[in-house]
Design a protein around this motif. Structure first.
Motif, PDB file in Angstrom:
ATOM      1  N   PHE A 126       2.748   1.975   5.683  1.00 26.72           N
ATOM      2  CA  PHE A 126       2.573   3.308   6.250  1.00 26.72           C
ATOM      3  C   PHE A 126       1.109   3.686   6.056  1.00 26.72           C
ATOM      4  O   PHE A 126       0.687   3.955   4.936  1.00 26.72           O
ATOM      5  CB  PHE A 126       3.513   4.314   5.560  1.00 26.72           C
ATOM      6  CG  PHE A 126       4.972   4.017   5.812  1.00 26.72           C
ATOM      7  CD1 PHE A 126       5.589   4.435   6.988  1.00 26.72           C
ATOM      8  CD2 PHE A 126       5.716   3.285   4.899  1.00 26.72           C
ATOM      9  CE1 PHE A 126       6.932   4.140   7.230  1.00 26.72           C
ATOM     10  CE2 PHE A 126       7.051   2.978   5.132  1.00 26.72           C
ATOM     11  CZ  PHE A 126       7.658   3.409   6.298  1.00 26.72           C
ATOM     12  N   GLN A 130      -7.888  -1.256   4.318  1.00 24.25           N
ATOM     13  CA  GLN A 130      -7.973  -2.420   3.429  1.00 24.25           C
ATOM     14  C   GLN A 130      -9.379  -3.021   3.445  1.00 24.25           C
ATOM     15  O   GLN A 130     -10.057  -2.983   4.468  1.00 24.25           O
ATOM     16  CB  GLN A 130      -7.001  -3.506   3.899  1.00 24.25           C
ATOM     17  CG  GLN A 130      -5.549  -3.158   3.698  1.00 24.25           C
ATOM     18  CD  GLN A 130      -5.156  -3.096   2.237  1.00 24.25           C
ATOM     19  OE1 GLN A 130      -5.649  -3.876   1.418  1.00 24.25           O
ATOM     20  NE2 GLN A 130      -4.288  -2.159   1.899  1.00 24.25           N
ATOM     21  N   ASP A 181       0.829  -1.256  -4.766  1.00 28.81           N
ATOM     22  CA  ASP A 181      -0.384  -0.500  -4.443  1.00 28.81           C
ATOM     23  C   ASP A 181      -1.420  -0.811  -5.515  1.00 28.81           C
ATOM     24  O   ASP A 181      -1.075  -1.149  -6.652  1.00 28.81           O
ATOM     25  CB  ASP A 181      -0.105   1.012  -4.404  1.00 28.81           C
ATOM     26  CG  ASP A 181      -1.165   1.760  -3.613  1.00 28.81           C
ATOM     27  OD1 ASP A 181      -0.887   2.151  -2.461  1.00 28.81           O
ATOM     28  OD2 ASP A 181      -2.292   1.935  -4.142  1.00 28.81           O
ATOM     29  N   ASP A 241      -2.753  -6.089  -5.800  1.00 28.27           N
ATOM     30  CA  ASP A 241      -3.695  -6.162  -4.687  1.00 28.27           C
ATOM     31  C   ASP A 241      -2.986  -6.796  -3.492  1.00 28.27           C
ATOM     32  O   ASP A 241      -2.520  -7.936  -3.566  1.00 28.27           O
ATOM     33  CB  ASP A 241      -4.893  -7.014  -5.118  1.00 28.27           C
ATOM     34  CG  ASP A 241      -5.983  -7.056  -4.053  1.00 28.27           C
ATOM     35  OD1 ASP A 241      -5.712  -6.694  -2.888  1.00 28.27           O
ATOM     36  OD2 ASP A 241      -7.104  -7.462  -4.391  1.00 28.27           O
ATOM     37  N   ALA A 242      -2.922  -6.057  -2.395  1.00 26.52           N
ATOM     38  CA  ALA A 242      -2.205  -6.520  -1.205  1.00 26.52           C
ATOM     39  C   ALA A 242      -2.845  -7.761  -0.595  1.00 26.52           C
ATOM     40  O   ALA A 242      -2.205  -8.448   0.205  1.00 26.52           O
ATOM     41  CB  ALA A 242      -2.153  -5.398  -0.177  1.00 26.52           C
ATOM     42  N   GLY A 277       0.855  -1.189   0.000  1.00 29.18           N
ATOM     43  CA  GLY A 277       0.000   0.000   0.000  1.00 29.18           C
ATOM     44  C   GLY A 277       0.888   1.235   0.000  1.00 29.18           C
ATOM     45  O   GLY A 277       0.701   2.157   0.779  1.00 29.18           O
TER      46      GLY A 277
HETATM   47  C1  LIG Z   1      -3.776   5.912   3.347  1.00 27.24           C
HETATM   48  S1  LIG Z   1      -2.985   5.459   1.896  1.00 27.24           S
HETATM   49  C2  LIG Z   1      -1.267   5.377   2.366  1.00 27.24           C
HETATM   50  C3  LIG Z   1      -0.339   5.442   1.193  1.00 27.24           C
HETATM   51  C4  LIG Z   1       1.155   5.450   1.519  1.00 27.24           C
HETATM   52  N1  LIG Z   1       1.572   4.304   2.275  1.00 27.24           N
HETATM   53  C5  LIG Z   1       1.552   6.737   2.225  1.00 27.24           C
HETATM   54  O1  LIG Z   1       1.865   6.723   3.407  1.00 27.24           O
HETATM   55  O2  LIG Z   1       1.541   7.773   1.557  1.00 27.24           O
HETATM   56  C6  LIG Z   1      -3.434   3.763   1.723  1.00 27.24           C
HETATM   57  C7  LIG Z   1      -2.972   3.142   0.421  1.00 27.24           C
HETATM   58  O3  LIG Z   1      -3.362   1.759   0.405  1.00 27.24           O
HETATM   59  C8  LIG Z   1      -3.699   1.429  -0.926  1.00 27.24           C
HETATM   60  N2  LIG Z   1      -4.523   0.212  -0.924  1.00 27.24           N
HETATM   61  C9  LIG Z   1      -5.756   0.063  -0.408  1.00 27.24           C
HETATM   62  N3  LIG Z   1      -6.190  -1.205  -0.595  1.00 27.24           N
HETATM   63  C10 LIG Z   1      -5.195  -1.858  -1.246  1.00 27.24           C
HETATM   64  C11 LIG Z   1      -5.020  -3.195  -1.707  1.00 27.24           C
HETATM   65  N4  LIG Z   1      -5.963  -4.128  -1.544  1.00 27.24           N
HETATM   66  N5  LIG Z   1      -3.867  -3.491  -2.317  1.00 27.24           N
HETATM   67  C12 LIG Z   1      -2.897  -2.571  -2.498  1.00 27.24           C
HETATM   68  N6  LIG Z   1      -2.995  -1.311  -2.070  1.00 27.24           N
HETATM   69  C13 LIG Z   1      -4.131  -0.954  -1.451  1.00 27.24           C
HETATM   70  C14 LIG Z   1      -4.397   2.668  -1.441  1.00 27.24           C
HETATM   71  O4  LIG Z   1      -4.435   2.726  -2.850  1.00 27.24           O
HETATM   72  C15 LIG Z   1      -3.578   3.783  -0.817  1.00 27.24           C
HETATM   73  O5  LIG Z   1      -2.538   4.203  -1.672  1.00 27.24           O
END
Ligand SMILES: C[S@@+](CC[C@H](N)C(=O)[O-])C[C@H]1O[C@@H](n2cnc3c(N)ncnc32)[C@H](O)[C@@H]1O
Length: 357
Positions: free
Chosen positions: A248, A254, A205, A232-233, A182
């Motif tokens: 982070f 999620q 991400d 997809d995580a 993510g």
């Molecule tokens: C709150 S943001 C934090 C982004 C980054 N870590 C930061 O600190 O700037 C959460 C991130 O999780 C990603 N995300 C949500 N569900 C996801 C999934 N199933 N697989 C991969 N990424 C995911 C979103 O696209 C988003 O970029």
């Protein structure tokens, strides 16, 4: 209960508080505009100036700037001299409102108020019918998140966050496999890749926009030890390939956080470490009464973190899932040891250090 039965003092006090909320909510929008238009940055470099001079310095329309200055003056942000018809941003205020003030630039965080406001209609529909508002409905989310990350994570990452794990900096210097799940726009990962050329970094991400931003920065840096992928995580499926995995602010929103945590545990080598930065708070609202950002965080949760998860038929944990729930889920995912650390600069996050044995 009739009007006579009400405690008048309590009613008046609450009425005053509501007036403050109305004014401060409006001021938050104007502060966000001050940031996006560069007005605070322009004013920080000016001596007391007229609205025409300020508009010219910021290359903006004078009529809008004058009205904005009105809000800033009555809101106590900008000082006004009616005789010379000039405006001044005091250096003390500039030190908390300009890009140069990062990581203390509060104006950057005010953008969340307008980002959330932009989806209010859809959130109201979700209150009535359930479901949620997807990531795609928040056009500026990755941009604002990257700016947030640039202020909250980047300046502290090398000197404060990574040293929370004993021996980690040395291992990174020697060369290890690192994954950030993510990763958003990949700012933390790009910084680590530059700082530790012997280690290799992978960022995943779901967001195409975030991954493109991450790749573009890596290219600008000429980094060859980093890769980004739209993934997809909840489908990591990478057995014991990593020494360090970081997230982070990326677990609570999620759709399937338990599956993601299990995938992270599986992807870690036996002596690997998982460093999870996530929102500071308790799982029980009564313990969050004194949280310095309590109302803000529950609002961001309702209007973003929880709803993006529910939009995917997810668990909708929400930003305020809290330490108790986080510990429980980490344990269930296979992390036998979990330590929670706090950093003095950061009252918004906890740092969970989790290992499998
Ligand atoms: C709150 S943001 C934090 C982004 C980054 N870590 C930061 O600190 O700037 C959460 C991130 O999780 C990603 N995300 C949500 N569900 C996801 C999934 N199933 N697989 C991969 N990424 C995911 C979103 O696209 C988003 O970029």
């Amino acid at each position: 209960m009739t009007a006579q039965d009400l405690d008048q003092g309590k009613t008046e006090e609450f009425g005053e508080r509501m007036v403050d909320v109305l004014n401060d909510g409006a001021l938050a929008l104007m502060t966000s505009i001050g940031h996006r238009t560069g007005l605070f940055d322009a004013m920080a470099g000016l001596s007391p100036s007229t609205s025409t001079e300020i508009a010219s310095a910021a290359d903006l329309n004078e009529r809008y700037v004058r009205e904005w200055l009105g809000a800033m003056v009555v809101g106590g942000v900008v000082e006004h001299d009616p005789e010379g018809n000039t405006y001044r941003l005091p250096p003390e205020h500039a030190s908390l409102l300009t890009r140069d003030a990062a990581p203390d630039n509060f104006a950057a965080f005010m953008q969340y108020v307008s980002v959330l406001g932009s989806v209010e209609d859809r959130i109201v529909e979700s209150f009535k019918h359930g479901g949620g508002v997807p990531y795609s409905a928040f056009p500026r989310f990755q941009e604002v998140m990257a700016e947030d990350s640039g202020q909250t994570v980047l300046p502290a990452l090398l000197d404060h966050i990574l040293p929370l794990v004993p021996g980690l900096t040395r291992r990174l210097e020697e060369g290890i496999e690192v994954m950030d799940v993510g990763c958003g726009s990949g700012r933390a990962l790009n910084l680590m890749a530059r700082a530790f050329p012997n280690s290799r970094f992978t960022g995943y991400d779901l967001s195409e926009e975030g991954i493109s931003r991450g790749r573009a920065e890596a290219e600008r840096n000429g980094a060859s030890n980093i890769r980004f992928e739209v993934k997809d995580a909840s489908k990591l499926d990478e057995a014991e390939g990593y020494d360090l995995i970081t997230t982070f602010d990326a677990i609570h929103d999620q759709a399937k956080p338990a599956v993601v945590l299990e995938g992270i545990a599986d992807a870690l080598r036996p002596d690997g470490v998982y460093l999870m930065q996530d929102i500071a708070g308790s799982s029980h609202v009564h313990n969050n009464l004194d949280h310095p950002l309590g109302p803000f965080l529950y609002t961001v949760s309702t209007m973003h973190c929880m709803t993006v998860s529910l939009a995917q038929n997810g668990d909708g944990l929400g930003a305020m899932w809290g330490e108790e729930k986080a510990r429980e889920m980490l344990r269930e995912a296979g992390f036998d040891n979990v330590e929670v650390k706090h950093l003095p600069h950061d009252f918004q996050n906890y740092y969970y250090i989790a290992t499998k044995n």
